[in-house]
Write a protein that holds these residues in place. Sequence first.
Motif, short mmCIF file in Angstrom:
data_model
loop_
_atom_site.label_atom_id
_atom_site.label_comp_id
_atom_site.label_asym_id
_atom_site.label_seq_id
_atom_site.Cartn_x
_atom_site.Cartn_y
_atom_site.Cartn_z
N ILE A 145 3.01 2.11 -0.46
CA ILE A 145 4.37 2.57 -0.77
C ILE A 145 4.75 2.23 -2.21
O ILE A 145 5.23 3.09 -2.96
CB ILE A 145 5.39 1.98 0.22
CG1 ILE A 145 5.16 2.57 1.61
CG2 ILE A 145 6.81 2.25 -0.24
CD1 ILE A 145 5.99 1.94 2.70
N PHE A 146 4.54 0.99 -2.62
CA PHE A 146 5.01 0.55 -3.94
C PHE A 146 3.94 0.63 -5.03
O PHE A 146 4.25 0.60 -6.20
CB PHE A 146 5.55 -0.89 -3.86
CG PHE A 146 6.70 -1.01 -2.92
CD1 PHE A 146 7.94 -0.44 -3.24
CD2 PHE A 146 6.58 -1.67 -1.72
CE1 PHE A 146 9.01 -0.55 -2.38
CE2 PHE A 146 7.64 -1.78 -0.86
CZ PHE A 146 8.87 -1.22 -1.19
N GLY A 147 2.69 0.70 -4.65
CA GLY A 147 1.62 0.76 -5.63
C GLY A 147 1.20 -0.62 -6.08
O GLY A 147 2.00 -1.57 -6.07
N LEU B 53 1.03 -4.56 7.26
CA LEU B 53 2.19 -4.61 6.37
C LEU B 53 1.77 -4.66 4.90
O LEU B 53 2.39 -4.02 4.05
CB LEU B 53 3.06 -5.82 6.71
CG LEU B 53 3.85 -5.72 8.01
CD1 LEU B 53 4.55 -7.05 8.29
CD2 LEU B 53 4.84 -4.59 7.95
N VAL B 54 0.70 -5.42 4.59
CA VAL B 54 0.23 -5.50 3.22
C VAL B 54 -0.29 -4.15 2.75
O VAL B 54 0.01 -3.70 1.63
CB VAL B 54 -0.85 -6.60 3.08
CG1 VAL B 54 -1.56 -6.53 1.74
CG2 VAL B 54 -0.23 -7.97 3.29
N ILE C 24 4.20 -12.58 14.36
CA ILE C 24 3.41 -11.58 13.65
C ILE C 24 1.96 -12.03 13.64
O ILE C 24 1.63 -13.12 13.16
CB ILE C 24 3.91 -11.38 12.20
CG1 ILE C 24 5.31 -10.79 12.22
CG2 ILE C 24 2.97 -10.47 11.43
CD1 ILE C 24 5.91 -10.59 10.84
N GLY C 25 1.09 -11.17 14.18
CA GLY C 25 -0.33 -11.48 14.24
C GLY C 25 -1.04 -11.10 12.95
O GLY C 25 -0.47 -10.47 12.05
#
Length: 149
Positions: free
Chosen positions: A20-22, A13-14, A5-6
């Motif tokens: 998505i989750f807040g 992703l962060v 993962i670069g």
Amino acid sequence: MFNDIGPMELVTLVVLAVLIFGPDKLPKLIQDLSNIIRKVRSFSESAKQDIRAELGPEFKDFEFEDLNPKNFVRKQLMDNDDLGLKEIRNSFDLRKDMEEVADAVHGRESAPATTAAGGAVNGSATPDLLKKREKLDPGERPPFDADAT
């Protein structure tokens, strides 16, 4: 685990996790995820200890990493030289064998014995058959390679 993962993928992703989750639920989610990972690791360690205890003292040197086929082959064939494979491997002199085959193909007499370093004995030099020649002499035919045809 995440070697491929670069940095841009990690940032993506962060950002997705925040969207998505807040931002208010994300710290609790990370804490729960880390607790799950800790529990899985402790479960796997206890399972390893149970297996080692069940196997008995004759398997005290048993490592689970040895079950990986690459590690198993490396340990059994490369590190363990019970058969004398290194001695057999070092006894082959491929240059000498290639010279003998080339001499037989070209109808010449066998070349004199060569030393282990590949140099000729008595100062006589044998031609390097793998070296490409610059030009052919006028009227000389190119070498014939029976394996290439």
